[in-house]
Structure formats: C-alpha cells, structure tokens
Design an enzyme around this catalytic site. Structure first.
Site, short mmCIF file in Angstrom:
data_model
loop_
_atom_site.label_atom_id
_atom_site.label_comp_id
_atom_site.label_asym_id
_atom_site.label_seq_id
_atom_site.Cartn_x
_atom_site.Cartn_y
_atom_site.Cartn_z
N GLN A 113 0.85 -1.19 0.00
CA GLN A 113 0.00 0.00 0.00
C GLN A 113 0.89 1.25 0.00
O GLN A 113 1.78 1.38 0.84
CB GLN A 113 -0.91 0.02 1.22
CG GLN A 113 -1.93 1.16 1.17
CD GLN A 113 -2.68 1.33 2.48
OE1 GLN A 113 -2.13 1.81 3.45
NE2 GLN A 113 -3.94 0.95 2.48
N TYR A 142 -7.75 11.00 4.15
CA TYR A 142 -6.32 11.24 4.00
C TYR A 142 -6.08 12.07 2.73
O TYR A 142 -7.02 12.49 2.06
CB TYR A 142 -5.55 9.92 3.96
CG TYR A 142 -5.48 9.24 5.32
CD1 TYR A 142 -4.40 9.47 6.18
CD2 TYR A 142 -6.48 8.37 5.75
CE1 TYR A 142 -4.34 8.85 7.41
CE2 TYR A 142 -6.42 7.76 6.99
CZ TYR A 142 -5.34 8.00 7.82
OH TYR A 142 -5.29 7.40 9.04
N GLY A 201 -8.84 -7.16 10.06
CA GLY A 201 -7.67 -6.43 10.54
C GLY A 201 -7.26 -6.90 11.90
O GLY A 201 -6.47 -7.83 12.07
N ARG A 202 -7.85 -6.30 12.92
CA ARG A 202 -7.43 -6.59 14.30
C ARG A 202 -7.71 -8.04 14.69
O ARG A 202 -7.01 -8.60 15.54
CB ARG A 202 -8.12 -5.61 15.24
CG ARG A 202 -7.65 -4.18 15.05
CD ARG A 202 -8.62 -3.18 15.60
NE ARG A 202 -9.93 -3.34 14.98
CZ ARG A 202 -11.04 -2.79 15.44
NH1 ARG A 202 -10.99 -2.03 16.51
NH2 ARG A 202 -12.18 -2.98 14.82
N CYS A 248 -3.41 -1.86 19.76
CA CYS A 248 -3.04 -1.80 18.34
C CYS A 248 -2.85 -0.33 17.97
O CYS A 248 -1.78 0.24 18.17
CB CYS A 248 -4.07 -2.52 17.47
SG CYS A 248 -5.79 -2.17 17.85
N CYS A 276 -1.20 -6.21 20.89
CA CYS A 276 -2.59 -6.65 20.97
C CYS A 276 -2.95 -6.95 22.42
O CYS A 276 -2.16 -7.54 23.15
CB CYS A 276 -2.79 -7.91 20.11
SG CYS A 276 -4.46 -8.61 20.19
N LYS A 336 -20.46 -5.70 24.12
CA LYS A 336 -19.21 -6.26 24.64
C LYS A 336 -19.22 -7.80 24.56
O LYS A 336 -18.57 -8.49 25.34
CB LYS A 336 -18.99 -5.80 26.09
CG LYS A 336 -18.59 -4.32 26.21
CD LYS A 336 -17.25 -4.03 25.54
CE LYS A 336 -16.82 -2.57 25.59
NZ LYS A 336 -16.27 -2.15 26.87
#
Length: 644
Positions: A102, A174, A318-319, A349, A362, A430
């Site tokens: 990227q 961005y 992602g995470r 993160c 993490c 949660k």
C-alpha cells in the site's frame, strides 16, 4: 464445511488469491527511521501468512518523509529499502499468501499532533483536523507533478521487491481523499470543482503507477464510500467516483466508510457492532464490475454472508488477525471455537501507536509484532504451578505456563471464571469479551489445566505449601468513598450481573469512567432506562482512549444519556443524589436507583501475605499489582507464565 465459500480462489487482474480472506492494511509503527521495515514487521506478517490468510495488504508505505507525517512506516523513496521488503514478500509467499504494497502520499490534514512537524499539506488551505485554527499548506501544481513522479518511483521499488499488487491509500479523509471530496477540496484550478476535476489527482496516481507496472501488478484503490458526517461525501455521491476509477484502470476497490470526523469507523470500536461497514457493498456492486473488498468488524459469519451473497469478493479482517493469526486455518478446519477473539478495544493496536508512539501489539495477543522475542519455549523442568484468581491475568498465566509443559491448577473463589472480564461482558456490544472468557475456558480444558471454582485460598492452604510457583491475580474491589448514604447505592459490578437490583426508570451513575459509561449505555440501550452520569472531573470518559470515546459520546446522544460534569457527589438519597460544583453550590439530581462506579482498588491483602511467606516463588499480576485494563492483565499473565 460451513465456511467453504471463503476458501475458493479468486483473481484480481493477473493475481490469483487462494481464498477470500484479506488482512486489512494497518500500520505497525515499527519501521526504522531511514524508511526500511524492521525484522519485527517481517516476522509479524510472516506469522499471518502462516495462519492461512489469502492476501496481506501491508500498512501504508510513504512516498517520502516530508509528506508522511504519520506513524513510523516504511518509505519507498530509496532502493536500499528493497531487501527488507523482499524478505517480507518471500516470507508471505512461503505460505501461499499474496502480499500487496500500500502506497500513500500522506495523511494530509489528518496528521496526528504528536506526529506532525510543520502544518500538513492538503488539497487546499483547509483547517487541520485536530486544530481548525491551523491551516494546511495547499499543494501547488508543481508539487503535484513531483508527487506523480514519486508514485512511479515507489511503484518501481515495490515491483522490484516482488510485491503481488499495489494499493493506493485514498482512504477516510487522507490526502488523496482530500482532493476527491468537495468538503476539503476548494481549489479553483483543474484539480478542483467538478467530480472529474477532483478525481484528476487520484487518476493521475493510477496512471503513474500503471506507467511502471503495466498489467504485471493489479492496482487496488482503498476508498471510504460514506464519510458519515454532515457535509462529507455520501454513499450516493461516491458512486460517480468509483466509476471514474474503474475507467481509469483500477483493478479492484477496497471499500468501507468513515473518516476522521467519525474516527471510530476508521478504527471500528466495540460500540459500532459487527460488519458495521458492509452496507456500502450493495450500492457499489450496482455501479462497477471490478472486484470489491470490504472491512469493518467482520465475523466469520458476516464474511460468509458477504462472499456467499456476492456483496463483495473478499472479506477483510484487521485486528482479528492480530488477535489470532491462525483464524483462516481454524475456519478452514471448522475449528471456530478455538479462534481467539479480538475484543475491539483499540488499546494495544492503534492506541499504542497514536498515544505512545510505540509499535503495535494486541490486548489479547501480547506476541503481536514481537513474535520472535516473545516466542514460548518448552520448560527445562516441569513445575507445579498454582494460579490464584481466574480473571484475565490468571487465565493467561495458566494457559501460557501449561503450554510450556508445567502442571497448572487454578483456584477461583467465585463459581465461574472470567473475573472483571465476565462482569464487563454483559452488554451486547461487549459480546467479544464473553467470547474471550469462553475461549480461555476451552484452552485450559485442552491443556488439562485443573480449575477449582468456589475455592477461596487462605494463607495456610495446603496447595501453597506444595506449589513450586504461585501466581496471584486476585483482582480488585470497588472503591466505596466516605459519602453519606453510600449504602443506598449498588455497585456497578452488581448492576452488570443482577439487573433485578435496578429499580425504577431513572438511574444515576456515580462515575464517568469506562465501567460507568458501558453500564450507562447498556441500561439505556438494552433496558430502556433513563440514565444520568455524574462525574466530578470536567469530562466524562477521561480514562477512555479517544477513538472509543467518540463511539461512547455518540451513543450518549443516541440514547439521551445525561452528563453532569464538575459535580462532586456529597450525599446519596433514596430518590437521587446531592452534588456540589466547584464553587460550592449544591443541587439535587433525581433518580430511582443510584449506581456507584467510583473506580477500583487492588485486592492484594492475601497476595502480600503469600508473597511474604513464599517470597522466592510468588508472582503478583494484573489488578492485584496495579489497576489497569484487560490488556495490562493479560500481558502481565503472559509474562508470568512464560518466565517460569
């Protein structure tokens, strides 16, 4: 198998990806100052490739340091960065994963204050995101020409390093997006005004990259289709833009929503819910024929829905892949119960990067971006390990010690495991915490760790005498300040686990920390209570990372949760509380139930006694040592279990 549809190959241009699972681009803030990526980053991506993901999109690599003004990522300016990039490419290829570079021309107006030198460049002299009084520096046409040359140079470096694809970072407000969007682009030359003019900058980037790579590497374009704030670009307005991109030669689109005005959608929080940006796919599918990727708190089931129903061609994680790099292989084997869940806390993160300027990790997987240094080794000698407390720290300590070959027994005074983790897991938003408790339970079962519930250890307990190592994670207790009528309130812990204790329609929450905020949102959103938060500080959620706080305050508005700041509680009544402001003025706030959420204190009396009696082999972890967050407890547990 249920998830077979996710494990079919699919092509973007000439690149065939082995499955439909993509690792979303996320910076690690671990590169060297000269722009080369670090060995830790190579290990990190190699571990995700080994876990079975089909395509990895690395976090952005910048054209040059001046434009970057972001986290410490690679810079594609000089050829000396190629060898390290080749290493990460070939490490990924070893496991059959494709890897995409990227490329970014910078954050523009979104540069974080602690990462910024001079005012950032932008399409126009628009206000800086974090301080509207500071104006951005408008890029001149000569500077734009230089940027196009640099994109060509960076693309050549990426191709020579061996990358399989290139992605243009035009995401979420961005710099590239600042050209595409009228809310930020107020130019009156050929780069501003009409959609065609505003798209000139990104289309020239595509042209510059294609002039180097031709059809050898596909070009992917990352774009937010819905800014989600008044004045920002809407989903409907973005459709014209993606058609222009397809005509310009873009080979695939990486789509979601949000921008820095809605920052909790750039870094989706627990509060934004599952698959929170999948809604953009149906409309995009109507307007372009090139492949689509979609991200945003996906679960295995939402990914399956996305691909099976042709809403998009790839599901991005992602995470979740930071939390468990083996998720793809576990899904392929149908082993979903053993997937360690991301709890969507953002703390370790992006939180570590933007608040501490250190590298990614993490909350539930402390080895992330430290795979080699924190790798577990078999113990030289098997020991008898006693863990006191089955909260997150104790559970992790037990898991890690058992993985290394020790004989481990856990002792918990309550009737279930999880500690504060289980308490905080009662809200629907949660739910990932509840999954984490279940995951720990399964891991301990798989590792033959004995868990003794309803066993409160005492200083003279025989189990201590027979232990080679003792790990104590006995947690914390609620603070009960010396306030008249404190006994008329219930604790936030009781409010979480026993809703029958909450009487009437109006609830007063005493304390605006994370626990109080979560309980307030749960009661308002799931139990239709009118909630008033009272906080003595000047703001609610002061201890909450700002990205998550953005979600919290949105929910406060959505559910009508009142905020009373600079209000010290001086008395709790049967029908409300008396508060005092900074000037000594008092007033009554009415309510039917008063909940105390004043914070926690370490529960360490027993821990200190045990440490004094068995000083050579006692470790105190988690809240018993220092009040912290889930991440702190798990990390301390990992360390304790790994050093025995």
């Amino acid at each position: 198998m249920k998830y077979d549809a996710l494990f079919t190959p699919f092509s973007i241009g000439k690149m065939e990806v082995k499955n439909r699972l993509v690792m979303s681009p996320m910076g690690t803030n671990s590169s060297h100052i000269d722009g080369t990526i670090a060995d830790d980053e190579i290990d990190y991506f190699e571990r995700r490739a080994k876990g079975g993901v089909g395509l990895i999109i690395m976090g952005c690599q910048f054209l040059n340091p001046e434009l970057a003004q972001g986290s410490l990522e690679g810079v594609l300016q000089n050829t000396y960065v190629i060898p390290q990039l080749t290493s990460v490419v070939e490490a990924s290829h070893r496991y059959g994963a494709k890897i995409c570079c990227q490329i970014s021309c910078g954050t523009g107006r979104n540069a974080f204050p602690n990462m910024m030198g001079e005012p950032p460049f932008s399409s126009s002299e628009t206000p800086w995101t974090f301080n509207p009084e500071i104006k951005c520096r408008k890029l001149s046409k000569d500077q734009i020409k230089d940027i196009m040359k640099e994109f060509a140079n960076s693309a050549k470096i990426a191709m020579d390093a061996g990358f399989d694809a290139i992605e243009i970072h035009a995401h979420a407000g961005y710099l590239v997006d600042q050209f595409m969007s009228p809310v930020w682009n107020i130019r009156d030359d050929e780069y501003g005004g009409s959609a065609e003019n505003r798209m000139r900058f990104p289309c020239e980037i595509v042209e510059s990259i294609k002039s180097v790579v031709g059809d050898k590497l596909p070009v992917i374009f990352r774009i937010s289709l819905d800014h989600m704030f008044e004045g920002g670009r809407t989903l409907e307005e973005s459709m014209e833009l993606i058609k222009i991109l397809e005509n310009a030669g873009v080979d695939a689109l990486d789509i979601d929503s949000g921008c820095y005005e809605t920052i909790d959608y750039i870094f989706p929080s627990a509060y934004t819910g599952d698959a929170c940006m999948m809604y953009v796919c149906d409309e995009a599918r109507k307007h372009v024929s090139i492949p689509l990727m979609n991200s945003g708190n996906h679960t295995p089931d939402s990914a399956l829905d996305l691909v099976s129903n042709n809403k998009a061609d790839f599901a991005m994680f992602g995470r979740q892949l930071i939390a468990d790099p083996d998720m793809p292989n576990k899904l392929m084997d149908g082993d979903t119960e053993n997937i360690r869940p991301c709890i969507r806390c953002n703390e370790e993160c992006v939180g570590r990067i933007v608040t501490r300027l250190t590298k990614l990790s993490c909350a539930v997987n402390p080895t992330a971006c430290d795979e080699r240094r924190l790798a577990l080794e078999d113990a030289d000698k098997v020991k008898n390990v006693v863990v006191i407390g089955a909260g997150p720290g104790g559970l992790e300590a037990a898991r890690v010690a058992a993985l290394r070959g020790h004989k481990v027994a856990v002792y918990e005074k309550d009737g279930k495991i999880g500690g504060q983790l289980a308490v905080a897991a009662t809200p629907k938003f949660k739910d990932q915490l509840k999954k984490l408790v279940s995951w720990f339970e399964l891991q301990l079962k798989n590792l033959d760790v004995t868990v003794h519930l309803n066993h409160e250890v005492t200083i003279d307990d025989e189990i201590l005498k027979n232990a080679d190592e003792i790990i104590i994670g006995s947690g914390a207790t609620p603070i009960a300040p010396n306030i008249n009528g404190i006994d008329k309130s219930i604790s936030v812990i009781d409010a979480h686990i026993n809703k029958d204790m909450i009487k009437g329609d109006t609830v007063i929450m005493c304390g605006g920390g994370l626990s109080g905020c979560d309980s307030a949102i749960e009661l308002a959103s799931e139990h239709n209570k009118k909630v008033k938060i009272v906080e003595m500080e000047d703001t609610i959620a002061k201890d909450v990372m700002f990205i998550n706080a953005a979600s919290i305050f949105r929910d406060f508005g959505k559910y009508g949760i009142e905020q009373h700041t600079n209000s010290k509680i001086v008395e709790i009544l049967d029908d409300g509380v008396i508060v005092e402001d900074k000037d000594g003025n008092k007033q009554k706030i009415d309510g039917d139930t008063v909940i105390s959420a004043f914070g926690m204190l370490p529960s360490n009396k027993l821990a200190k006694e045990i440490q004094a009696k068995y000083p050579k082999h006692t470790n105190i972890i988690g809240d018993s040592l220092k009040i912290g967050k889930v991440a702190d407890a798990i990390r301390s547990g990992y360390y304790a279990g790994s050093r025995i």
